[in-house]
Design a protein around this motif. Structure first.
Motif, PDB file in Angstrom:
ATOM      1  N   LYS A  25      -1.257   4.767   2.332  1.00 18.08           N
ATOM      2  CA  LYS A  25      -0.814   5.757   1.335  1.00 18.08           C
ATOM      3  C   LYS A  25       0.356   6.576   1.862  1.00 18.08           C
ATOM      4  O   LYS A  25       1.276   6.910   1.134  1.00 18.08           O
ATOM      5  CB  LYS A  25      -1.954   6.708   0.977  1.00 18.08           C
ATOM      6  CG  LYS A  25      -3.018   6.107   0.127  1.00 18.08           C
ATOM      7  CD  LYS A  25      -4.070   7.167  -0.187  1.00 18.08           C
ATOM      8  CE  LYS A  25      -5.324   6.508  -0.709  1.00 18.08           C
ATOM      9  NZ  LYS A  25      -6.429   7.467  -0.846  1.00 18.08           N
ATOM     10  N   LYS A  26       0.263   6.919   3.140  1.00 15.01           N
ATOM     11  CA  LYS A  26       1.352   7.650   3.780  1.00 15.01           C
ATOM     12  C   LYS A  26       1.499   7.085   5.185  1.00 15.01           C
ATOM     13  O   LYS A  26       0.580   6.466   5.718  1.00 15.01           O
ATOM     14  CB  LYS A  26       1.089   9.152   3.796  1.00 15.01           C
ATOM     15  CG  LYS A  26      -0.167   9.566   4.520  1.00 15.01           C
ATOM     16  CD  LYS A  26      -0.361  11.079   4.408  1.00 15.01           C
ATOM     17  CE  LYS A  26      -1.586  11.497   5.201  1.00 15.01           C
ATOM     18  NZ  LYS A  26      -1.804  12.936   5.146  1.00 15.01           N
ATOM     19  N   PRO A  27       2.668   7.263   5.800  1.00 11.17           N
ATOM     20  CA  PRO A  27       2.871   6.702   7.136  1.00 11.17           C
ATOM     21  C   PRO A  27       1.794   7.171   8.123  1.00 11.17           C
ATOM     22  O   PRO A  27       1.383   8.336   8.106  1.00 11.17           O
ATOM     23  CB  PRO A  27       4.253   7.224   7.541  1.00 11.17           C
ATOM     24  CG  PRO A  27       4.953   7.449   6.239  1.00 11.17           C
ATOM     25  CD  PRO A  27       3.872   7.926   5.290  1.00 11.17           C
ATOM     26  N   TYR A  28       1.344   6.237   8.912  1.00 11.30           N
ATOM     27  CA  TYR A  28       0.313   6.487   9.929  1.00 11.30           C
ATOM     28  C   TYR A  28       0.998   6.500  11.285  1.00 11.30           C
ATOM     29  O   TYR A  28       1.665   5.549  11.664  1.00 11.30           O
ATOM     30  CB  TYR A  28      -0.743   5.386   9.845  1.00 11.30           C
ATOM     31  CG  TYR A  28      -1.709   5.311  11.007  1.00 11.30           C
ATOM     32  CD1 TYR A  28      -2.511   6.397  11.348  1.00 11.30           C
ATOM     33  CD2 TYR A  28      -1.833   4.144  11.757  1.00 11.30           C
ATOM     34  CE1 TYR A  28      -3.416   6.319  12.398  1.00 11.30           C
ATOM     35  CE2 TYR A  28      -2.733   4.056  12.810  1.00 11.30           C
ATOM     36  CZ  TYR A  28      -3.515   5.138  13.124  1.00 11.30           C
ATOM     37  OH  TYR A  28      -4.407   5.060  14.163  1.00 11.30           O
ATOM     38  N   ASP A  48       5.580   5.289  13.549  1.00 10.90           N
ATOM     39  CA  ASP A  48       5.027   5.386  12.204  1.00 10.90           C
ATOM     40  C   ASP A  48       4.832   3.997  11.613  1.00 10.90           C
ATOM     41  O   ASP A  48       5.704   3.128  11.740  1.00 10.90           O
ATOM     42  CB  ASP A  48       5.963   6.193  11.287  1.00 10.90           C
ATOM     43  CG  ASP A  48       5.964   7.673  11.634  1.00 10.90           C
ATOM     44  OD1 ASP A  48       4.914   8.184  12.072  1.00 10.90           O
ATOM     45  OD2 ASP A  48       7.016   8.318  11.470  1.00 10.90           O
ATOM     46  N   LYS A  90       3.698   1.954   8.009  1.00 11.47           N
ATOM     47  CA  LYS A  90       3.479   2.029   6.570  1.00 11.47           C
ATOM     48  C   LYS A  90       2.506   0.954   6.113  1.00 11.47           C
ATOM     49  O   LYS A  90       1.987   1.014   5.003  1.00 11.47           O
ATOM     50  CB  LYS A  90       4.800   1.870   5.824  1.00 11.47           C
ATOM     51  CG  LYS A  90       5.774   2.998   6.081  1.00 11.47           C
ATOM     52  CD  LYS A  90       7.058   2.791   5.314  1.00 11.47           C
ATOM     53  CE  LYS A  90       8.030   3.923   5.619  1.00 11.47           C
ATOM     54  NZ  LYS A  90       9.305   3.736   4.934  1.00 11.47           N
TER      55      LYS A  90
END
Length: 95
Positions: A9-12, A18, A20
């Motif tokens: 859902k959002k960058p980890y 990071d 995606k």
């Protein structure tokens, strides 16, 4: 093989990088010997289950094996993202 990609859902962020998405298409190349190794690793970690392939911990072990990422990468995912990984691994194993 988009069915094996997990999009976040959002960058980890993990180890200053990071992510995606993560590609689990390496599941297609798993051998029975690697499954046995994953069983041993799962049991050695102190986790127990009637069916290893139904657990989040086992899914993390297999995801680590097929991506080359350390198991901590998967263990530290937000819960919703970890469940996505688990669902892809379980779908593969139960196909």
């Amino acid at each position: 093989m988009g069915e094996y990609k997990v999009f976040f859902k959002k960058p980890y962020r993990f180890e200053n990088e990071d992510y995606k998405e993560i590609d689990l298409s390496g599941l297609e190349d798993l051998t029975t010997n690697e499954l046995i190794s994953a069983d041993k690793q799962f049991n050695a970690s102190g986790q127990m289950a009637l069916m290893n392939e139904m657990t989040t911990g086992y899914s993390c072990i297999l995801a680590s094996k097929v991506t080359g990422k350390p198991i901590e990468f998967f263990e530290k995912l937000p819960a919703s993202e970890g469940l996505k990984v688990k669902n892809v691994v379980m779908s593969f194993l139960n196909a």
